[in-house]
Design an enzyme around this catalytic site. Structure first.
Site, short mmCIF file in Angstrom:
data_model
loop_
_atom_site.label_atom_id
_atom_site.label_comp_id
_atom_site.label_asym_id
_atom_site.label_seq_id
_atom_site.Cartn_x
_atom_site.Cartn_y
_atom_site.Cartn_z
N LYS A 243 72.17 62.43 -20.32
CA LYS A 243 72.85 63.07 -19.19
C LYS A 243 72.96 62.09 -18.02
CE LYS A 243 70.88 64.83 -15.79
NZ LYS A 243 70.02 65.45 -14.77
N LYS B 190 59.59 32.95 -27.95
CA LYS B 190 60.23 32.36 -26.78
C LYS B 190 61.68 32.85 -26.66
CE LYS B 190 61.44 30.14 -23.23
NZ LYS B 190 61.70 28.73 -22.99
N THR C 172 62.59 24.69 -26.42
CA THR C 172 63.12 25.95 -26.93
C THR C 172 64.12 25.62 -28.03
OG1 THR C 172 62.81 27.04 -24.82
CG2 THR C 172 64.33 28.08 -26.36
#
Lengths: 296, 296, 296, 296
Positions: free
Chosen positions: A238, A169, A93
């Site tokens: 809300k 990734k 990564t």
């Protein structure tokens, strides 16, 4: 096939084992040699430096900690040795920036750089069930697909440009971390209002987190068409306001709920209150300068 | 059984139809009478005011927009008429505060107030597949369970205290909205970095959003034990930093990624970098004054 | 004294003019030569490349856009020419990282690198009223102080380590930008609730922003002693909650108010509600791993 | 003049003393009688309940903790007694909602409700230097101005509608709290990067927080004209990015810096990078649905 393998962290080790079990011949290297020794007992050759894992024109797999480690290990000398026809499968990564730089550098030596970051943790790797995001040269991808199948369940082909696989990734880890935060805030609010945390998690797993509910929203948002209006954005605001007043009353800080409050309030202030509440994505896209809100 | 039914918005109407289809006799009322007429064609009796839907000691179901609507419609006179043995099933997403107030008020008239907020949108209601979070008097719950089964797939019994069911419903909407934001930011980043939004959504649906991955994290966080360490928190921070630098480079504002950056940075600054990254929940719990981090 | 001057953006030009007016002899260079020509009319010599501005052992001032520009212009050749005894006054807002790198690089050539980022905009520079944050070698600082006085009103000596001056400059811009955001949110809320924006700004300038009120808080927070308790933190949270409910009612998104809500809520959840509200800093320090909250 | 005075917290007590010192005759009441006794020694009459402080058609001053306290103490009976010609000066920091409700209620009894929230802490009150934000009936304001002058330095007349004064007070506390957060994050970053916190605070007090710098920005933002361009928004983003990278490197969570990053990134993504950086207010106004960005 003889494969070079660099980087035996928890993930690298799990992948390497799967490859050995599938009958591949591995030459492994790790910065700290201890972990390599365990694989040696399973039949891997242990190299004393990264270059010794290389077979000219062969395949190299790397599983490294970060951009710096990748740049340090994959140097000119190593790429020269890998040379023409060689393929480097980079499972780490890392940033799209380094992926781009690496792709260009590899090309100078006739080596194909394939970005192949994996989704899943080491236990998933050990079970051979990783998902792989694959991008790079079509020929190289075709050549090494059988190798990837030894440790993955799904391979997503993202085209010819390696950095896109890294972006995907990163997006996945972002989506996961977002859920960690959301879940933690939700459980804290529940606990402070008399609910049992394990019970909430169990109910989540049987309902919202059981598969399709959130996935369907993802598809709707991707289309950029916030229809049909199954739940009005103004009603969503809300409810988030009720979340915040409950949080205020029970002294539970919920920064993600605050973010949603501000996002939905802006949407209503800009007359988006009657859209489906997935329309908060229109605000996100607009802030990014994506002008139509819809897929370009 | 004759059932009173008040509130025919999209959700109320879908539920009412399911009840009629299941053979229940309905007396319906809605503030704007148009919607009641459609149900009349399917066999419902139309009442001219809320009290006329009531059978003494019977069952009333309400599906109303918010706290204000609930307080306005369910007045002393109506409760007097419903009276001893009566049960009011309140399916609306309202605040735990009003649920508490209503519970006490109903008790004065011998009526059981059941909080029964539903999870799912009108299309899910029409298919009879809602999830119901049910809390209130055990006897009342037992009595009306067959009625709920006409429009739900799962009923989660949350005990005797009505407000807890409302808290859980709010938590669910918070978790959903968090995912809308996370998904929208993720898709914006992907689009600005060369990926196709629909493709990303499809990959999400086959991986992270396919069921167990996030649900498993929820269970781990609920336990408050951030083990085993399958992915270090410090590595998670590294990845979120890469997300942010990619976002900076591509001019994509990602406030949720920023929030995660700050959360994980605080965790690392407090020496939590070696925990599993689900340990960011320890920060969340700590900020809420939940001292041990673990389930109390 | 002959001074080399590199970088004639709005700020650089204003500083250079002040130096010429004060009787200094300037050799100037700018990437786009147009701006240099204007200064030539006032008596500056125009150099055709950065190195030609240099006098061996002399003084060089740079005013550049960012880290990249600084690294590109200040190369080895230039530093060799500046050489032993030379001083480089770097007035740019750059990162502490590049300041550290530059300091070490300059030392190799016997040149003193002084970080001297300036506080103030070009109009302030033209009036000679900048504040300068100065850090680096004491001898070099002493030597060039008269030069700095030509365009500054105040010089703050921050010691021998150049990066600290850059950190302080960044902190100042952060404090300014925080006020831009706070003011903008405040004015938006006021406008949406019937107040005149110009009137609010005028009142701010006569009260909170008139000098000491915020400065006194800064000194109190720096000490890390949140006493005396002149305004309880729990009351501060009450007021921020009123801000948010007013914002909700008037559909005004106020993310900074949300941040404060979460910060103060966490403080109260951790039993800090009876501290002075400046004690929210204890939360900030704690999250940064500064253990005592007080000055270390 | 005889004045009724209700609420002797730190602020109320300081104001009451000033009034006695100025020669006013006070009848005081406090929920816990201890504090009233101290004032008795200075000559105040102590009432045993709120109504006993009242002189028909006279003046009542209240200094109460919050909306709930105000509503509880100022009841119909009390207002009846105060009656026609009476004036109630409400100095508390309460919501604009309750101010509106109170105004209407008082009118029913012929009493003028003046919102008069004060800016300053008890020590400022004791010195008679509070600022007062005054709104309500012109006749009533005129009548009681001499009373207010006993404890204030400045009285800002905000017109006839009481809630606007409360909104302005809330905005002021929001601006203050924003600075507490900004300062705390700035000091934490400085400390973690080698600066002395007290030194930073001292420099702040001599520069940015010395008066006009931030006040001038406030006036520019109020005008909604982000000119002249003295500092480009894109450069502001560059600096905030440097702040964040310094924060990342030194493990300092800075959520307000993150917020600014996202705000400025959105501005640049929408082609606002060449505006003056005060133009981030354009983003804030736009999100609030204030369409032109400029004063309406």
């Amino acid at each position: 096939m003889k494969i070079g393998f660099i980087g035996l962290g928890n993930m690298g080790e799990a992948i390497a084992k799967r490859l050995i079990d599938a009958g591949h011949e591995l030459r492994v290297w790790n910065r700290t040699p201890d972990r390599a020794r365990q694989l040696a007992q399973q039949g891997a050759q242990v190299a004393s430096d990264p270059k010794q894992t290389i077979e000219p024109g062969g395949v190299l797999i790397s599983s490294l900690a970060n951009d710096q480690a990748l740049e340090q290990v994959i140097d000119h000398e190593l790429l020269q040795q890998l040379g023409k026809g060689g393929v480097h499968i980079s499972t780490s990564t890392v940033s799209p920036t380094i992926a781009k730089k690496m792709t260009e550098l590899h090309a100078q030596f006739g080596v194909a750089y394939l970005a192949a970051p994996v989704l899943g943790r080491p236990d998933i790797a050990a079970a051979g069930k990783l998902s792989i995001f694959l991008a790079g040269s079509p020929q190289a991808k075709e050549k090494i697909t059988p190798i990837l199948q030894a440790f993955s369940q799904r391979i997503f082909d993202l085209g010819n440009d390696p950095p896109t696989a890294n972006v995907l990734k990163l997006i996945c880890n972002f989506l996961l971390a977002s859920n960690l935060e959301a879940i933690a805030e939700a459980l804290a609010l529940g606990q402070k209002n008399g609910l049992d945390r394990n019970n909430i998690a169990e109910i989540f797993s049987q309902t919202l987190l059981s598969g399709s509910p959130i996935a369907n929203y993802a598809k709707q948002i991707a289309k950029g068409k916030f229809e049909p209006v199954l739940f009005k954005l103004a009603l969503g605001l809300k409810d988030i306001n009720l979340v915040l007043s409950t949080a205020t009353a029970s002294k539970t800080p919920m920064p993600l709920a605050s973010l949603l409050h501000d996002r939905l309030t802006a949407a209503v202030a800009k007359d988006r209150g009657n859209m489906d509440w997935s329309g908060l994505a229109a605000e996100v896209f607009e802030a990014a300068g994506l002008h139509d809100g819809a897929q370009s």
